[in-house]
Design a protein around this motif. Structure first.
Motif, mmCIF file in Angstrom:
data_model
loop_
_atom_site.group_PDB
_atom_site.id
_atom_site.type_symbol
_atom_site.label_atom_id
_atom_site.label_comp_id
_atom_site.label_asym_id
_atom_site.label_seq_id
_atom_site.Cartn_x
_atom_site.Cartn_y
_atom_site.Cartn_z
ATOM 1 N N ASP A 16 -1.309 -19.025 28.346
ATOM 2 C CA ASP A 16 -1.518 -18.653 26.970
ATOM 3 C C ASP A 16 -0.685 -18.339 25.784
ATOM 4 O O ASP A 16 -1.142 -18.309 24.738
ATOM 5 C CB ASP A 16 -2.950 -17.207 27.173
ATOM 6 C CG ASP A 16 -4.275 -18.139 27.854
ATOM 7 O OD1 ASP A 16 -4.211 -19.438 28.055
ATOM 8 O OD2 ASP A 16 -4.404 -17.421 28.422
ATOM 9 N N LEU A 17 0.629 -18.230 26.391
ATOM 10 C CA LEU A 17 1.107 -17.437 25.623
ATOM 11 C C LEU A 17 2.109 -19.040 24.602
ATOM 12 O O LEU A 17 3.365 -19.447 24.893
ATOM 13 C CB LEU A 17 2.228 -16.054 25.629
ATOM 14 C CG LEU A 17 3.182 -15.714 24.769
ATOM 15 C CD1 LEU A 17 2.195 -15.173 24.156
ATOM 16 C CD2 LEU A 17 4.247 -15.126 26.243
ATOM 17 N N PHE A 24 0.464 -14.762 19.960
ATOM 18 C CA PHE A 24 2.351 -15.494 19.904
ATOM 19 C C PHE A 24 2.499 -14.541 17.962
ATOM 20 O O PHE A 24 3.070 -15.318 17.434
ATOM 21 C CB PHE A 24 2.045 -16.920 19.829
ATOM 22 C CG PHE A 24 3.787 -17.202 19.784
ATOM 23 C CD1 PHE A 24 4.159 -17.055 20.798
ATOM 24 C CD2 PHE A 24 4.201 -17.425 18.498
ATOM 25 C CE1 PHE A 24 5.464 -18.102 21.022
ATOM 26 C CE2 PHE A 24 5.944 -17.903 18.834
ATOM 27 C CZ PHE A 24 6.403 -18.422 19.821
ATOM 28 N N LYS A 25 2.829 -13.121 18.266
ATOM 29 C CA LYS A 25 3.082 -12.695 16.765
ATOM 30 C C LYS A 25 4.192 -11.570 17.560
ATOM 31 O O LYS A 25 4.595 -11.335 18.152
ATOM 32 C CB LYS A 25 1.983 -11.892 16.590
ATOM 33 C CG LYS A 25 0.581 -12.179 15.946
ATOM 34 C CD LYS A 25 -0.511 -11.498 15.323
ATOM 35 C CE LYS A 25 -0.746 -10.608 16.345
ATOM 36 N NZ LYS A 25 -2.075 -9.912 16.062
ATOM 37 N N GLN A 26 5.256 -11.474 15.741
ATOM 38 C CA GLN A 26 6.936 -10.507 16.368
ATOM 39 C C GLN A 26 5.802 -9.338 16.399
ATOM 40 O O GLN A 26 5.166 -8.637 15.948
ATOM 41 C CB GLN A 26 7.063 -10.441 14.909
ATOM 42 C CG GLN A 26 8.051 -9.513 14.909
ATOM 43 C CD GLN A 26 9.504 -10.496 15.912
ATOM 44 O OE1 GLN A 26 9.538 -11.859 16.387
ATOM 45 N NE2 GLN A 26 10.446 -10.111 15.905
ATOM 46 N N GLY A 27 6.637 -8.762 17.409
ATOM 47 C CA GLY A 27 5.872 -7.507 17.748
ATOM 48 C C GLY A 27 4.863 -6.857 18.778
ATOM 49 O O GLY A 27 4.365 -5.903 18.929
ATOM 50 N N LEU A 80 9.396 -10.576 20.891
ATOM 51 C CA LEU A 80 10.525 -10.880 19.759
ATOM 52 C C LEU A 80 10.388 -12.487 20.127
ATOM 53 O O LEU A 80 10.803 -12.672 20.379
ATOM 54 C CB LEU A 80 11.671 -10.343 20.315
ATOM 55 C CG LEU A 80 11.868 -8.820 20.577
ATOM 56 C CD1 LEU A 80 13.096 -8.287 20.688
ATOM 57 C CD2 LEU A 80 11.322 -7.807 18.929
ATOM 58 N N ILE A 81 10.625 -12.840 18.413
ATOM 59 C CA ILE A 81 10.206 -14.167 18.183
ATOM 60 C C ILE A 81 11.894 -14.270 17.414
ATOM 61 O O ILE A 81 11.558 -13.530 16.122
ATOM 62 C CB ILE A 81 8.991 -14.517 17.748
ATOM 63 C CG1 ILE A 81 7.869 -14.272 18.262
ATOM 64 C CG2 ILE A 81 8.785 -16.633 17.086
ATOM 65 C CD1 ILE A 81 6.448 -14.596 17.622
#
Length: 123
Positions: A16-17, A24-27, A80-81
């Motif tokens: 799911d990621l 899937f978001k920064q932080g 962290l992206i």
């Protein structure tokens, strides 16, 4: 006053990621579970897999956790992206969960998502 409380890790399966996932978001604070494919002592980077999905885990802040390829681990941390859209989980908690039934775990995640969707739609 700014809140510096540590957020709980949202339960997410590695499948799911992905880039179009709401997780899937920064932080984003996440809890993931997967089988350790490889671990580098030099970089403290672990790679966990679940089915055909994989994720890099930065384990530099973890202590007293030994890593064995093929064992199943659960990590809680912040996503962290990187500029190239590669995701790395900065783990703050890690544990070995050998013995977990991953099929049952995935079923429980699906039921949890269904319950949350039903509950949120009725409120």
């Amino acid at each position: 006053m700014e809140s510096s409380a540590i957020k709980s890790g949202a339960l997410v399966s590695l499948q799911d990621l992905h880039q179009s996932s709401p997780f899937f978001k920064q932080g984003a604070s996440l809890r993931i579970t997967g089988k350790l494919q490889e671990y580098s002592v030099e970089t403290a980077i672990a790679i966990v897999v679940d089915g055909n999905a994989k994720l890099k885990i930065n384990t530099q802040h973890l202590r007293d956790l030994s890593f064995r390829a093929g064992s199943i681990y659960q990590f809680i941390g912040e996503l962290l992206i990187q500029p190239d859209n590669e995701a790395i989980l900065q783990a703050r908690v890690g544990r070995n969960v050998d013995g977990i039934d991953l099929n049952l775990y995935h079923q429980s995640l699906q039921l949890l998502r269904q319950f949350q969707a039903d509950h949120l739609s009725t409120t």
